[in-house]
Scaffold this motif. Sequence first.
Motif, PDB file in Angstrom:
ATOM      1  N   THR A  81      52.057  52.543   0.236  1.00 47.35           N
ATOM      2  CA  THR A  81      52.009  51.997   1.592  1.00 47.35           C
ATOM      3  C   THR A  81      53.302  51.268   1.922  1.00 47.35           C
ATOM      4  O   THR A  81      54.023  50.805   1.037  1.00 47.35           O
ATOM      5  N   THR A  82      53.591  51.165   3.210  1.00 51.38           N
ATOM      6  CA  THR A  82      54.745  50.418   3.711  1.00 51.38           C
ATOM      7  C   THR A  82      54.296  49.593   4.907  1.00 51.38           C
ATOM      8  O   THR A  82      53.266  49.876   5.528  1.00 51.38           O
ATOM      9  N   ARG A  83      55.095  48.592   5.232  1.00 52.61           N
ATOM     10  CA  ARG A  83      54.898  47.824   6.452  1.00 52.61           C
ATOM     11  C   ARG A  83      56.166  47.896   7.291  1.00 52.61           C
ATOM     12  O   ARG A  83      57.263  48.011   6.761  1.00 52.61           O
ATOM     13  N   HIS A  84      55.980  47.826   8.591  1.00 52.24           N
ATOM     14  CA  HIS A  84      57.064  47.798   9.569  1.00 52.24           C
ATOM     15  C   HIS A  84      57.729  49.154   9.738  1.00 52.24           C
ATOM     16  O   HIS A  84      57.892  49.631  10.851  1.00 52.24           O
ATOM     17  N   GLU A 115      46.352  46.299   8.740  1.00 56.48           N
ATOM     18  CA  GLU A 115      47.302  45.419   9.414  1.00 56.48           C
ATOM     19  C   GLU A 115      47.414  44.131   8.612  1.00 56.48           C
ATOM     20  O   GLU A 115      46.420  43.613   8.100  1.00 56.48           O
ATOM     21  N   LYS A 116      48.637  43.630   8.481  1.00 57.42           N
ATOM     22  CA  LYS A 116      48.873  42.392   7.765  1.00 57.42           C
ATOM     23  C   LYS A 116      49.583  41.397   8.678  1.00 57.42           C
ATOM     24  O   LYS A 116      50.468  41.776   9.453  1.00 57.42           O
ATOM     25  N   GLU A 217      51.876  43.262  11.366  1.00 56.26           N
ATOM     26  CA  GLU A 217      52.524  44.520  10.997  1.00 56.26           C
ATOM     27  C   GLU A 217      51.498  45.556  10.545  1.00 56.26           C
ATOM     28  O   GLU A 217      50.596  45.261   9.746  1.00 56.26           O
ATOM     29  N   VAL A 219      50.125  48.641   8.472  1.00 58.37           N
ATOM     30  CA  VAL A 219      50.291  49.148   7.109  1.00 58.37           C
ATOM     31  C   VAL A 219      50.149  50.662   7.162  1.00 58.37           C
ATOM     32  O   VAL A 219      49.128  51.190   7.618  1.00 58.37           O
TER      33      VAL A 219
END
Length: 329
Positions: A81-84, A115-116, A217, A219
Motif C-alpha cells: 500500500t501507499t499513501r498520497h 484513509e489515514k 490521505e 490508502v
Amino acid sequence: MPSREPTRRDVLTFGGLATVAALSGCSQRYRSADGSSDHLVLSLSEQEGSLRDRYVADLTETRPPWDEEAFDATLDGTTYTTRHHTPFRTRGEEEPTYAQRNGTYYRLDSQIVDEKTVEHPLLRLYNVEDEPEGAEVVSHSSLTQVDKRAVQIARFAARARDNSGGVPWGLVERDGYVYRSPDAIETSDLLDESGASYVEHRDTVYEVRITRELFHEAVYRADIDRVAESDSQMETILRAAVLDSRISRAELSENERGILQEAMWESYSEQHPYSEAYSGVLKKLDQWAYLDGNIERDGRIESGLQQRYLLYDDRYFSYTLRFLSEETT
C-alpha cells in the motif's frame, strides 16, 4: 467497424450536451462568427514500434522506485500500500499500464482501500522586503537536497501571492511544501528546532515558517492481473484496449488514400459539407459525429486535441480532428 463501449469521457461529455442537442434538432451545420464554415482538420502522426513499446513499462527505468517495489511485492503475494501517491499511476484515465516478467504480461492497477489521518511538516515562505539584522540567512545552495527541493517549490507559492501567474499545484500544497517522507524529515535542516529562519534564493530573502498540519490521505493498494503469456497475445489485448479505428488501404478509394497521405505529411482540411472522399475517410475512422447535420452540437463533442489511435494496415498512427476557422487555416 464494430462499435465500442462508451468511455467515461464520452458519457461525461455527452451528458452535458445531450439535452440541448435533442432540443436543437440536426439541421444546422456549424458556422463561425462571421458566417463562414469552419474547417475540419485531420492530422496523422505515425507511431514507431509496437503498442507494447508504448504501454508495457520497464519499472526499473521509467517509473518511480515504489512502482517496482509494489510490483515485486504484489507478485509475491504481499499486500503493498501507499499513501498520497498512486501505485502504477498511468498516463491518462483511459491509458492502461502493463509490465512484463519472465515472459508473462500483467496489467497494473490500484484501489483505494482505506484513509489515514496523518500529521506532516509544512514549509511556507514569505517575501522579506528588508533583510533582517542579526538574523541567520542561509543560501539555497547550502541546504540539504531535500530542503533545496522544498524551498524551490514553496517559492512558487510565495512568488505568486503578490503577482499574477500560475502555481504548479500538486507540487505546491496548501500554499507551501509538505514533507511526507520520513527520510526527508530526518535529513531536513530547516525542520530542526535550530533551523534557519530566513533563506536566500535567487537574490531574494524569504522568511521560513514551519507548521505541522493534519492531512487526510487515501490508502492505495497495488493490484496486478496476469493478462498474456506471449508478445502477440499482449499486442492483441492492447489493440482492443486503445485503438479507435482500423483501416485497410485496400478498402480505400484513390481519393481517400490521398487525403490520408496528405494528413500524414502535414494535415488535411475541408469545410462542411465535406467531399465524398473526406466523408468516406471520416466514416472509416468511425467518426460519425462530424457527419451529422448539427456539427455545432454533435461534432463539437468530439473535437479538440484529444489523440486517437489508428491501425492503418500494419502501421500505427495517432490522429486528431479539430475545427479551425477560415482565418487560421
